[in-house]
Design a protein around this motif. Structure first.
Motif, PDB file in Angstrom:
ATOM      1  N   PHE A 180       8.952 -10.305  30.986  1.00 21.90           N
ATOM      2  CA  PHE A 180       9.816  -9.150  30.798  1.00 21.90           C
ATOM      3  C   PHE A 180       9.533  -8.117  31.879  1.00 21.90           C
ATOM      4  O   PHE A 180       8.459  -8.112  32.491  1.00 21.90           O
ATOM      5  CB  PHE A 180       9.610  -8.542  29.412  1.00 21.90           C
ATOM      6  N   ASP A 181      10.494  -7.241  32.102  1.00 22.16           N
ATOM      7  CA  ASP A 181      10.334  -6.170  33.074  1.00 22.16           C
ATOM      8  C   ASP A 181       9.921  -4.860  32.419  1.00 22.16           C
ATOM      9  O   ASP A 181       9.226  -4.054  33.033  1.00 22.16           O
ATOM     10  CB  ASP A 181      11.647  -5.976  33.849  1.00 22.16           C
ATOM     11  N   VAL A 182      10.360  -4.656  31.186  1.00 19.75           N
ATOM     12  CA  VAL A 182      10.011  -3.429  30.479  1.00 19.75           C
ATOM     13  C   VAL A 182       9.969  -3.715  28.984  1.00 19.75           C
ATOM     14  O   VAL A 182      10.754  -4.513  28.467  1.00 19.75           O
ATOM     15  CB  VAL A 182      11.012  -2.288  30.810  1.00 19.75           C
ATOM     16  N   VAL A 183       9.022  -3.080  28.309  1.00 20.55           N
ATOM     17  CA  VAL A 183       8.914  -3.142  26.851  1.00 20.55           C
ATOM     18  C   VAL A 183       9.054  -1.723  26.328  1.00 20.55           C
ATOM     19  O   VAL A 183       8.311  -0.830  26.736  1.00 20.55           O
ATOM     20  CB  VAL A 183       7.571  -3.752  26.403  1.00 20.55           C
ATOM     21  N   VAL A 184      10.029  -1.510  25.426  1.00 21.81           N
ATOM     22  CA  VAL A 184      10.269  -0.195  24.841  1.00 21.81           C
ATOM     23  C   VAL A 184       9.594  -0.130  23.477  1.00 21.81           C
ATOM     24  O   VAL A 184       9.820  -0.990  22.621  1.00 21.81           O
ATOM     25  CB  VAL A 184      11.777   0.081  24.695  1.00 21.81           C
ATOM     26  N   ALA A 185       8.750   0.884  23.284  1.00 24.02           N
ATOM     27  CA  ALA A 185       8.024   1.029  22.020  1.00 24.02           C
ATOM     28  C   ALA A 185       7.934   2.504  21.650  1.00 24.02           C
ATOM     29  O   ALA A 185       7.887   3.379  22.524  1.00 24.02           O
ATOM     30  CB  ALA A 185       6.626   0.433  22.134  1.00 24.02           C
ATOM     31  N   ASP A 186       7.904   2.764  20.350  1.00 22.73           N
ATOM     32  CA  ASP A 186       7.758   4.127  19.845  1.00 22.73           C
ATOM     33  C   ASP A 186       6.268   4.412  19.658  1.00 22.73           C
ATOM     34  O   ASP A 186       5.599   3.733  18.875  1.00 22.73           O
ATOM     35  CB  ASP A 186       8.500   4.266  18.510  1.00 22.73           C
ATOM     36  N   PRO A 187       5.712   5.405  20.382  1.00 15.34           N
ATOM     37  CA  PRO A 187       4.259   5.642  20.319  1.00 15.34           C
ATOM     38  C   PRO A 187       3.769   6.071  18.948  1.00 15.34           C
ATOM     39  O   PRO A 187       2.592   5.928  18.636  1.00 15.34           O
ATOM     40  CB  PRO A 187       4.038   6.750  21.353  1.00 15.34           C
ATOM     41  N   THR A 188       4.655   6.593  18.100  1.00 17.42           N
ATOM     42  CA  THR A 188       4.220   7.076  16.788  1.00 17.42           C
ATOM     43  C   THR A 188       3.873   5.939  15.835  1.00 17.42           C
ATOM     44  O   THR A 188       3.288   6.192  14.772  1.00 17.42           O
ATOM     45  CB  THR A 188       5.307   7.957  16.144  1.00 17.42           C
ATOM     46  N   VAL A 189       4.230   4.702  16.197  1.00 13.11           N
ATOM     47  CA  VAL A 189       3.956   3.572  15.293  1.00 13.11           C
ATOM     48  C   VAL A 189       3.038   2.532  15.937  1.00 13.11           C
ATOM     49  O   VAL A 189       2.825   1.463  15.369  1.00 13.11           O
ATOM     50  CB  VAL A 189       5.271   2.902  14.839  1.00 13.11           C
ATOM     51  N   ILE A 190       2.487   2.848  17.101  1.00 18.36           N
ATOM     52  CA  ILE A 190       1.608   1.901  17.806  1.00 18.36           C
ATOM     53  C   ILE A 190       0.157   2.188  17.447  1.00 18.36           C
ATOM     54  O   ILE A 190      -0.323   3.314  17.580  1.00 18.36           O
ATOM     55  CB  ILE A 190       1.799   2.004  19.334  1.00 18.36           C
ATOM     56  N   GLU A 191      -0.551   1.154  17.013  1.00 17.18           N
ATOM     57  CA  GLU A 191      -1.934   1.320  16.579  1.00 17.18           C
ATOM     58  C   GLU A 191      -2.897   1.486  17.760  1.00 17.18           C
ATOM     59  O   GLU A 191      -3.808   2.307  17.724  1.00 17.18           O
ATOM     60  CB  GLU A 191      -2.375   0.105  15.747  1.00 17.18           C
ATOM     61  N   ASP A 192      -2.695   0.703  18.820  1.00 15.48           N
ATOM     62  CA  ASP A 192      -3.608   0.720  19.971  1.00 15.48           C
ATOM     63  C   ASP A 192      -2.764   0.633  21.237  1.00 15.48           C
ATOM     64  O   ASP A 192      -2.384  -0.453  21.676  1.00 15.48           O
ATOM     65  CB  ASP A 192      -4.576  -0.466  19.887  1.00 15.48           C
ATOM     66  N   ILE A 193      -2.472   1.798  21.832  1.00 13.26           N
ATOM     67  CA  ILE A 193      -1.586   1.836  22.990  1.00 13.26           C
ATOM     68  C   ILE A 193      -2.219   1.165  24.195  1.00 13.26           C
ATOM     69  O   ILE A 193      -1.534   0.461  24.967  1.00 13.26           O
ATOM     70  CB  ILE A 193      -1.198   3.296  23.307  1.00 13.26           C
ATOM     71  N   GLU A 194      -3.536   1.326  24.382  1.00 12.34           N
ATOM     72  CA  GLU A 194      -4.193   0.698  25.528  1.00 12.34           C
ATOM     73  C   GLU A 194      -4.112  -0.825  25.446  1.00 12.34           C
ATOM     74  O   GLU A 194      -3.860  -1.506  26.441  1.00 12.34           O
ATOM     75  CB  GLU A 194      -5.651   1.145  25.616  1.00 12.34           C
ATOM     76  N   GLN A 195      -4.313  -1.358  24.261  1.00 13.11           N
ATOM     77  CA  GLN A 195      -4.218  -2.800  24.087  1.00 13.11           C
ATOM     78  C   GLN A 195      -2.789  -3.283  24.324  1.00 13.11           C
ATOM     79  O   GLN A 195      -2.563  -4.321  24.959  1.00 13.11           O
ATOM     80  CB  GLN A 195      -4.684  -3.197  22.687  1.00 13.11           C
ATOM     81  N   LEU A 196      -1.827  -2.518  23.832  1.00 14.43           N
ATOM     82  CA  LEU A 196      -0.431  -2.887  24.043  1.00 14.43           C
ATOM     83  C   LEU A 196      -0.072  -2.822  25.520  1.00 14.43           C
ATOM     84  O   LEU A 196       0.646  -3.688  26.028  1.00 14.43           O
ATOM     85  CB  LEU A 196       0.482  -1.958  23.236  1.00 14.43           C
ATOM     86  N   GLN A 197      -0.588  -1.827  26.217  1.00 16.32           N
ATOM     87  CA  GLN A 197      -0.351  -1.717  27.651  1.00 16.32           C
ATOM     88  C   GLN A 197      -0.868  -2.945  28.388  1.00 16.32           C
ATOM     89  O   GLN A 197      -0.184  -3.503  29.260  1.00 16.32           O
ATOM     90  CB  GLN A 197      -1.028  -0.454  28.200  1.00 16.32           C
ATOM     91  N   ALA A 198      -2.071  -3.379  28.028  1.00 17.69           N
ATOM     92  CA  ALA A 198      -2.646  -4.567  28.668  1.00 17.69           C
ATOM     93  C   ALA A 198      -1.812  -5.811  28.364  1.00 17.69           C
ATOM     94  O   ALA A 198      -1.615  -6.668  29.236  1.00 17.69           O
ATOM     95  CB  ALA A 198      -4.081  -4.763  28.190  1.00 17.69           C
ATOM     96  N   HIS A 199      -1.326  -5.899  27.148  1.00 16.97           N
ATOM     97  CA  HIS A 199      -0.509  -7.050  26.756  1.00 16.97           C
ATOM     98  C   HIS A 199       0.800  -7.058  27.541  1.00 16.97           C
ATOM     99  O   HIS A 199       1.253  -8.110  28.007  1.00 16.97           O
ATOM    100  CB  HIS A 199      -0.232  -6.993  25.255  1.00 16.97           C
ATOM    101  N   CYS A 200       1.422  -5.892  27.692  1.00 15.70           N
ATOM    102  CA  CYS A 200       2.668  -5.806  28.452  1.00 15.70           C
ATOM    103  C   CYS A 200       2.441  -6.174  29.916  1.00 15.70           C
ATOM    104  O   CYS A 200       3.275  -6.857  30.531  1.00 15.70           O
ATOM    105  CB  CYS A 200       3.257  -4.401  28.348  1.00 15.70           C
ATOM    106  N   THR A 201       1.337  -5.735  30.471  1.00 13.43           N
ATOM    107  CA  THR A 201       1.012  -6.072  31.851  1.00 13.43           C
ATOM    108  C   THR A 201       0.900  -7.584  32.020  1.00 13.43           C
ATOM    109  O   THR A 201       1.370  -8.151  33.020  1.00 13.43           O
ATOM    110  CB  THR A 201      -0.296  -5.394  32.273  1.00 13.43           C
ATOM    111  N   ALA A 202       0.311  -8.243  31.047  1.00  9.71           N
ATOM    112  CA  ALA A 202       0.207  -9.704  31.098  1.00  9.71           C
ATOM    113  C   ALA A 202       1.567 -10.376  31.063  1.00  9.71           C
ATOM    114  O   ALA A 202       1.741 -11.489  31.569  1.00  9.71           O
ATOM    115  CB  ALA A 202      -0.656 -10.200  29.941  1.00  9.71           C
ATOM    116  N   LEU A 203       2.557  -9.695  30.451  1.00  7.85           N
ATOM    117  CA  LEU A 203       3.927 -10.217  30.407  1.00  7.85           C
ATOM    118  C   LEU A 203       4.717  -9.844  31.660  1.00  7.85           C
ATOM    119  O   LEU A 203       5.891 -10.201  31.775  1.00  7.85           O
ATOM    120  CB  LEU A 203       4.656  -9.667  29.185  1.00  7.85           C
TER     121      LEU A 203
END
Length: 318
Positions: A252-275
């Motif tokens: 994917f090129d971009v992942v859209v997420a609402d920060p108010t419902v994300i448990e671990d933004i740093e982990q999600l960032q790393a996961h998106c980078t892997a994608l």
């Protein structure tokens, strides 16, 4: 732009994207087996029309004409007889299919009636069933999975979905849907019921191949919460992991997420980078405590997502 999904999730993405362009195609899952759609599917041997009806309603012309026909499509009968809970739009769509003998032509006629800002297509040319392997989380990671069949059953069965499949496993894709993905500048996947509305698009071989080879940019929209049953207890990262497990080569090129419902933004960032994706954090919920997307906020998020690639659409090498 091509948006893929089904039900209320696709309704949300289409309600936002229609504010940006009328060059829009919805590609809709066709595995529903419950309610009015399930009854018509069983009785008439047709594609389940409900999610297709919802997508058409999301794209209706914002005039008195369009809104009136949208409300008619969404209207459900309440009776003591066989019409109870049937949606008028489902009956209209199936009647046009029977009259015209062609699924896509019938949907195009309904779109013309609504003044739809875009086109609605099924993801496959035949009705599908969903089958899933579920495990009892309380029994531990070594618990043996059990098989659940049917979209309604998978959506509500207790347990964690380990794998999801389509029956038949090699269904013919809708040719117009494949062509739309190939020709797109942007492909938007999600939000929606993850295993029964979002991921089935990745399991239709011809459609999956188009999603992998298209030169379009790809945007993934994450949900605002888990769902009781289907994704109960799953985090945003769990959603990404499940998608990767079923389509490991898809990027994917971009992942859209609402920060108010994300448990671990740093982990999600790393996961998106892997994608291969940029994580775009924007508040896109309605703000009343319910897990519903706001069309204007989501449209603003999509604009921010797409603007990051202006001048580079359709040119990426994969």
């Amino acid at each position: 732009m091509v948006a893929l999904g089904g039900g209320h999730g696709l309704f949300a993405s289409l309600s936002a994207l229609r504010l940006m362009s009328d060059r829009l195609t919805a590609v809709v899952t066709v595995a529903d087996d419950g309610g009015s759609s399930g009854r018509l599917r069983a009785e008439m041997d047709v594609l389940p029309p409900g999610d297709l009806r919802m997508a058409l309603s999301a794209l209706c012309d914002d005039t008195e004409w369009g809104r009136t026909w949208r409300d008619l499509l969404q209207h459900r009968f309440h009776s003591q007889g066989s019409l109870d809970q049937h949606a008028v739009g489902n009956l209209l769509i199936v009647a046009l299919w029977e009259l015209l003998g062609d699924t896509v032509t019938g949907l195009d006629w309904v779109g013309r009636l609504l003044g739809a800002r875009g086109r609605v297509l099924p993801m496959a040319s035949v009705p599908l069933a969903i089958e899933a392997d579920l495990v009892d989380v309380a029994a531990g990671p070594e618990a043996a999975p059990h098989v659940v069949r049917g979209q309604s059953a998978v959506a509500t069965a207790p347990g964690r979905v380990r794998e999801v499949r389509l029956i038949p496993d090699d269904p013919p894709a809708c040719p117009e849907a494949v062509a739309a993905v190939d020709a797109a500048d942007w492909v938007v996947l999600g939000p929606g019921s993850w295993f029964t509305s979002v991921m089935p698009h990745l399991l239709v071989p011809e459609l999956s191949a188009a999603l992998h080879r298209t030169t379009a940019r790809r945007c993934l929209t994450l949900n605002l919460s888990d769902e009781s049953g289907e994704t109960h207890g799953m985090t945003a990262n769990d959603h990404l992991s499940a998608l990767q497990a079923h389509a490991p080569e898809l990027r994917f090129d971009v992942v859209v997420a609402d920060p108010t419902v994300i448990e671990d933004i740093e982990q999600l960032q790393a996961h998106c980078t892997a994608l291969g994706a940029r994580l775009l954090l924007r508040q896109v919920g309605v703000g009343d405590g319910t897990a519903r997307h706001d069309a204007l906020r989501l449209a603003a998020a999509y604009r921010d997502a797409f603007e990051g690639f202006l001048g580079d659409v359709g040119t990426s090498a994969r």
